[in-house]
Motif scaffolding. Structure first.
Motif, short mmCIF file in Angstrom:
data_model
loop_
_atom_site.label_atom_id
_atom_site.label_comp_id
_atom_site.label_asym_id
_atom_site.label_seq_id
_atom_site.Cartn_x
_atom_site.Cartn_y
_atom_site.Cartn_z
N TYR A 122 0.92 -0.65 -0.09
CA TYR A 122 0.25 -0.22 -0.11
C TYR A 122 1.06 1.32 0.01
N PRO A 123 0.71 2.71 -0.67
CA PRO A 123 1.25 3.79 -0.87
C PRO A 123 0.54 4.62 0.23
N ASP A 124 2.31 5.36 0.36
CA ASP A 124 1.37 6.36 2.12
C ASP A 124 0.99 7.55 0.99
N GLN A 125 0.44 7.58 -0.54
CA GLN A 125 0.11 8.42 -0.31
C GLN A 125 -0.90 8.50 -2.26
N LEU A 126 -2.41 8.89 -1.51
CA LEU A 126 -3.04 8.06 -2.92
C LEU A 126 -3.04 9.01 -4.08
N ASN A 127 -3.21 8.80 -5.34
CA ASN A 127 -3.39 9.60 -6.36
C ASN A 127 -1.95 10.27 -6.64
N VAL A 128 -1.06 9.58 -7.13
CA VAL A 128 0.30 10.12 -7.05
C VAL A 128 0.26 10.10 -8.59
N ALA A 129 1.32 10.80 -9.85
CA ALA A 129 1.43 10.30 -10.80
C ALA A 129 1.92 9.43 -11.29
N PRO A 130 1.49 8.26 -11.98
CA PRO A 130 2.37 6.61 -11.55
C PRO A 130 3.27 7.01 -12.69
N ARG A 131 4.84 6.49 -11.80
CA ARG A 131 6.35 6.20 -12.26
C ARG A 131 6.23 4.48 -12.64
N TYR A 132 7.53 4.50 -13.28
CA TYR A 132 8.00 3.87 -13.27
C TYR A 132 10.03 3.92 -12.63
N ASP A 133 10.24 2.09 -12.55
CA ASP A 133 11.65 2.59 -12.28
C ASP A 133 12.26 1.09 -11.94
N GLN A 134 13.87 0.93 -12.58
CA GLN A 134 14.09 -0.80 -12.64
C GLN A 134 15.49 -0.46 -12.57
N LEU A 135 16.08 -1.03 -11.62
CA LEU A 135 17.64 -1.18 -11.35
C LEU A 135 17.88 -2.76 -11.94
N ASP A 136 19.49 -2.61 -12.47
CA ASP A 136 19.95 -3.83 -12.42
C ASP A 136 21.27 -3.98 -10.91
N TYR A 137 21.01 -4.94 -9.98
CA TYR A 137 21.50 -4.83 -9.04
C TYR A 137 23.13 -6.01 -8.33
N SER A 138 22.85 -6.26 -10.18
CA SER A 138 23.12 -8.12 -10.48
C SER A 138 24.69 -7.92 -9.44
N LYS A 139 25.01 -6.47 -10.25
CA LYS A 139 26.62 -6.59 -9.98
C LYS A 139 27.38 -5.74 -8.11
N GLY A 140 25.72 -5.46 -7.75
CA GLY A 140 26.44 -4.94 -6.57
C GLY A 140 27.09 -5.92 -5.22
N ASP A 141 27.43 -5.60 -3.92
CA ASP A 141 28.28 -6.59 -3.70
C ASP A 141 27.03 -6.83 -2.36
N LYS A 142 26.60 -8.44 -2.37
CA LYS A 142 25.66 -8.50 -1.58
C LYS A 142 26.14 -9.97 -1.06
N HIS A 143 27.63 -10.09 -1.57
CA HIS A 143 28.01 -11.61 -0.91
C HIS A 143 28.36 -11.44 0.53
N ASN A 144 27.71 -11.63 1.54
CA ASN A 144 27.73 -11.85 3.32
C ASN A 144 27.30 -10.61 3.90
N LYS A 145 26.48 -9.52 2.55
CA LYS A 145 26.43 -8.77 3.32
C LYS A 145 24.63 -8.79 2.28
N PHE A 146 24.02 -7.57 2.99
CA PHE A 146 22.68 -6.57 2.99
C PHE A 146 23.10 -5.84 1.28
N LEU A 147 22.71 -5.81 0.47
CA LEU A 147 22.32 -5.17 -0.60
C LEU A 147 21.18 -4.23 -0.80
N GLN A 148 21.26 -2.54 -0.80
CA GLN A 148 19.66 -2.45 -0.24
C GLN A 148 19.43 -1.73 -2.28
#
Length: 238
Positions: A122-148
Motif C-alpha cells: 500500500y502507498p503512503d499517499q494516494l493518487n500520485v502520478a504513476p511512475r516506473y523504475d528498474q534497477l540491475d543490482y546483479s553487480k552490487g556487493d551482496k556477498h555476506n552483506k545486504f544490498l539495498q
C-alpha cells in the motif's frame, strides 16, 4: 499485535492455472484467509512460475506499489506509460500505480518458465502520478552483506516507491551472521528466504519461508547453509 509471525512455505495457498502456478503468502484474488491478509503495508507476496510464452494480459492497477523480482528466466513488461522493458534475474522493477496504469507481464522465453516474486505494498499517499523504475543490482556487493535495492528516496540506493519501505537482498555463506537495523523506528521487517536456510532471532527458516517481526532492537540473521535472503522493511501504519 504479535511481535512476530511465521509463514512456512508449505502453508501458502497455491493457485494452479496451468500456465501459471502461484504460491501466495497472503490472500489474493479468489483466495481469502482472514488470518493472512497482510503484514503492515505488505499486501501481496506471490511466488509465481509462468510457462514459456505465457503471461498476464493487459490489466489495470491503481494506488498500489508493485514490485517484481525475477529469480529465474526473463520477464517482459509493457505499460500505458510507454515503458517497454525486459527484466532478468538480478534486477528489480517497481511501479507506483497511483492514479492508474495498465500493464502486461509475459514470459519472454517461448520454451522455459520464468519464476518471479510479485510484491504489492500500500502507498503512503494516494493518487500520485504513476511512475516506473528498474534497477540491475546483479553487480552490487551482496556477498555476506545486504544490498539495498529499494527505498522511498529517489536519491538513495535502489528503485524508489511511494512508501516508507526499504528492501535489501543478500547472499550469505553457511555460518555467516549479521544484524539488520531498521531504517525507521516503528517499522517491521519481513524476511523471505529465496533459497537455503537461516536463523532469524533464533527462528529457523527454510527455502521460501517468510517471517515477519516487529522488532524493538536489531534483528540477528545467521545462515545455516548457503542462502539468499530478501529483507523487506515495512511500516505498520501508513
Amino acid at each position: 499485535m504479535k511481535n512476530s509471525i511465521l509463514h512456512k512455505a508449505d502453508s501458502r495457498f497455491v493457485a494452479d492455472h496451468g500456465w501459471l502456478k502461484s504460491a501466495q503468502t497472503f490472500s489474493f484474488h479468489d483466495h481469502y484467509d482472514p488470518q493472512r491478509i497482510q503484514f503492515g503495508a505488505l499486501r501481496v507476496l506471490n511466488d509465481d512460475i509462468v510457462n514459456g510464452g505465457k503471461g498476464f494480459g493487459r490489466h489495470p492497477h491503481d494506488n498500489m506499489e508493485i514490485i517484481s523480482i525475477p529469480l529465474e528466466g526473463t520477464l517482459e513488461h509493457q505499460d500505458s506509460m510507454g515503458n517497454v522493458a525486459v527484466i532478468n534475474p538480478g534486477e528489480i522493477q517497481a511501479m507506483s500505480a497511483g492514479t492508474g496504469i495498465y500493464h502486461t507481464e509475459f514470459n519472454k522465453h517461448p520454451d522455459e518458465p520464468v519464476t518471479f516474486l510479485q510484491i504489492w505494498l500500500y502507498p503512503d499517499q494516494l493518487n500520485v502520478a504513476p511512475r516506473y523504475d528498474q534497477l540491475d543490482y546483479s553487480k552490487g556487493d551482496k556477498h555476506n552483506k545486504f544490498l539495498q535495492i529499494l527505498s522511498p528516496d529517489p536519491d538513495d540506493a535502489g528503485v524508489w516507491i511511494q512508501q516508507q519501505s526499504w528492501f535489501h537482498i543478500g547472499e550469505l555463506d553457511a555460518g555467516f551472521g549479521t544484524r539488520y537495523s531498521l531504517k525507521k523506528a516503528g517499522n517491521g521487517l519481513y524476511v523471505f528466504v529465496i533459497k537455503g536456510n537461516v536463523h532469524v532471532n533464533g527462528e529457523a527458516l527454510e527455502r521460501r519461508d517468510g517471517y515477519g517481526l516487529w522488532p524493538e532492537a536489531d534483528v540477528n540473521i545467521t545462515a545455516t547453509s548457503d542462502a539468499e535472503v530478501l529483507l523487506m522493511e515495512i511500516p505498520e501504519k501508513w
